[in-house]
Design a protein around this motif. Structure first.
Motif, PDB file in Angstrom:
ATOM      1  N   ARG A   1       0.829  -1.207   0.000  1.00 21.96           N
ATOM      2  CA  ARG A   1       0.000   0.000   0.000  1.00 21.96           C
ATOM      3  C   ARG A   1       0.867   1.261   0.000  1.00 21.96           C
ATOM      4  O   ARG A   1       0.564   2.246  -0.666  1.00 21.96           O
ATOM      5  CB  ARG A   1      -0.877  -0.052   1.254  1.00 21.96           C
TER       6      ARG A   1
ATOM      7  N   ASP B   1      -9.872  -2.276  -4.423  1.00 18.13           N
ATOM      8  CA  ASP B   1      -9.013  -1.612  -3.440  1.00 18.13           C
ATOM      9  C   ASP B   1      -8.394  -0.416  -4.162  1.00 18.13           C
ATOM     10  O   ASP B   1      -8.722  -0.152  -5.315  1.00 18.13           O
ATOM     11  CB  ASP B   1      -7.924  -2.607  -2.980  1.00 18.13           C
TER      12      ASP B   1
ATOM     13  N   PRO C   1      -2.826  -3.534  -3.832  1.00 20.59           N
ATOM     14  CA  PRO C   1      -1.945  -3.831  -2.702  1.00 20.59           C
ATOM     15  C   PRO C   1      -1.966  -5.321  -2.369  1.00 20.59           C
ATOM     16  O   PRO C   1      -3.000  -5.968  -2.509  1.00 20.59           O
ATOM     17  CB  PRO C   1      -2.550  -3.032  -1.546  1.00 20.59           C
TER      18      PRO C   1
END
Lengths: 343, 147
Positions: free
Chosen positions: B24, B54, B93
């Motif tokens: 991330r 995400d 991520p």
């Protein structure tokens, strides 16, 4: 850029159903009219090319090439001094934080986008990016971006849905108005293919094991009758069905059709685990039939607060599918609400 | 980082694979370093509200990683002339993108140097994140360099 990335596979030309060929041609001509138009708004980099921004970039990228940060090594290289990473081209003119894309004001690209969206091609995905570098940028260079609509495709069918590819050419100029780089950026404006979420067929209720002893029970239900096994010798009723009378041990039996009236002897409300073929909360009653035997069944239209021990119920035989009918019990008359604990 | 010269490179040469763990922090650091403040590159909740699984890597970071991958191999005297990429599966991520590359063409210029074309692919757990062609100018091994 805000454009989301996604997989774009096979693209072929197609004609769209909702439009006639004429309307289609007119729309395509309207789109083509934008090709070659400049957006007409120069976007100036807020800062000149500078080493702090270069450092942030190479740190994030894990780029250890010394020509970007090491004065001596850069001077000794073919670059003869610090340069910015070439792939950083676009970063020098990015829209400032807190300024949204509408801030550019009216322009041909915004008009083209509206036109495409008005035909239902509302989703966007980036497909190609092609950067060409005329020279490496050096600290102090002041960058200006000019954008031209380079190409608008005919309608294509893609894995994401039908859409039009729009290509813009972004030319980057320095403080002397010399071009330093160029970028072709292609997006797909598409009409999202309708997501087909198959409604899973509700699984049927579990099949009863129809043995020789019990087949009559389910066959009777298929005819709308609740049949009770009865000893042919002594007349004793028994349920669940079995081969022998528990009273006289006779193997001879017959059946009696129940009048279908009874009393809730006990009940349970099942919440978990949930089996897809049943509705939840699943109200299961043990009914004492007036004939004197007890039977497990589901309720029919019995509000939870009226599901009480002692309530009078009557039989309703329902077909649950093409090969199975089951007994259900509904209230003979509403009983006073006396809610009991479910669990 | 290594270094190569135009006269020591052959068509078919392969670049060492570079696996890049897509945490991330890398995705956010890349977005901020490229001044790309689009919420889908740093805010998981808003990214999900827009239908993404995400946050995902922005295109500028993909370009930056490819630039790095190529000069990790080519060395500090190389000049990247062109990076042309086709975008595919997003970099989310928790995944890893592995960059691979090979020399697909070679064209001699003046002074023993010349231009080589590389095919570069970045593959993640979902498929090809990026497939591209990078054009790099290389100097000759005996080429003149400033002292």
């Amino acid at each position: 850029m805000s454009e989301q990335q996604g997989m774009i596979t096979a693209t072929t030309t197609t004609t769209t159903a909702p439009y006639t060929a004429d309307e289609q041609a007119e729309f395509l001509a309207a789109l083509q009219a934008y090709v070659g138009q400049e957006i007409g708004i120069d976007q100036h980099g807020p800062d000149p090319v500078n080493t702090p921004m270069i450092r942030h970039w190479v740190e994030a990228m894990g780029d250890t090439n010394p020509i970007y940060t090491d004065e001596a090594a850069a001077a000794a290289s073919a670059h003869r001094g610090i340069v910015a990473p070439p792939t950083m081209l676009q970063a020098w003119v990015m829209r400032p934080f807190g300024v949204d894309r509408d801030a550019l004001g009216p322009n041909p690209y915004a008009d083209l986008t509206s036109l495409v969206e008005s035909h239902g091609f509302t989703s966007v995905v980036a497909s190609n990016c092609e950067q060409t570098y005329d020279r490496y940028l050096r600290p102090g260079d002041q960058i200006t971006l000019r954008t031209v609509i380079d190409d608008v495709s005919a309608e294509k069918t893609t894995a994401l849905g039908a859409g039009h590819f729009i290509t813009t050419r972004q030319d980057y100029f320095d403080q002397n108005d010399e071009r330093v780089g160029s970028m072709l950026f292609r997006i797909l404006k598409f009409r999202p293919a309708p997501k087909v979420t198959p409604v899973p067929a509700r699984p049927r209720r579990p099949r009863p094991a129809k043995t020789e002893d019990i087949a009559f029970f389910f066959e009777g239900l298929m005819e709308g009758k609740l049949l009770i096994q009865q000893c042919a010798q002594c007349g004793t009723l028994r349920h669940p069905p079995g081969p022998m009378c528990r009273n006289c041990r006779s193997l001879e039996w017959t059946t009696l059709e129940s009048a279908g009236n009874g009393t809730i002897h006990s009940f349970v409300v099942v919440h978990y685990p949930q089996v897809p073929s049943f509705d939840y909360p699943n109200q299961v009653v043990l009914v004492e039939l007036d004939e004197g035997i007890r039977l497990v069944a589901n309720t029919l239209d019995v509000p939870r607060d009226q599901l009480v021990i002692g309530a009078r119920v009557r039989l309703v035989v329902e077909r649950v599918d093409e090969e199975l009918a089951l007994p259900f019990f509904t209230l003979t008359e509403p009983t006073p609400a006396t809610r009991q604990d479910d669990r | 980082m290594s270094a190569v010269w135009f006269d020591t490179v052959d068509v078919g040469d392969e670049l060492a694979a570079l696996p890049i763990p897509l945490d991330r922090s890398l995705i956010v650091a890349g977005a901020i370093a490229s001044r790309d403040y689009q919420d889908v590159h740093h805010d998981a909740e808003l990214a999900q509200a827009k239908g993404s699984k995400d946050i995902f890597m922005n295109i500028l970071t993909t370009n930056g990683l490819i630039g790095r991958y190529v000069t990790d191999w080519a060395g500090p005297d190389a000049f990247i002339k062109k990076v042309a990429i086709r975008l595919g599966a997003p970099n989310y991520p928790g995944d890893t993108m592995t960059l691979t590359g090979s020399v697909t063409a070679k064209e001699a210029g003046v002074d023993g140097g010349g231009v080589v074309e590389l095919s570069v692919v970045g593959k993640n757990g979902l498929g090809d994140h990026v497939t591209g062609t990078v054009t790099v100018a290389l100097t000759a091994s005996n080429g003149e360099r400033p002292q």
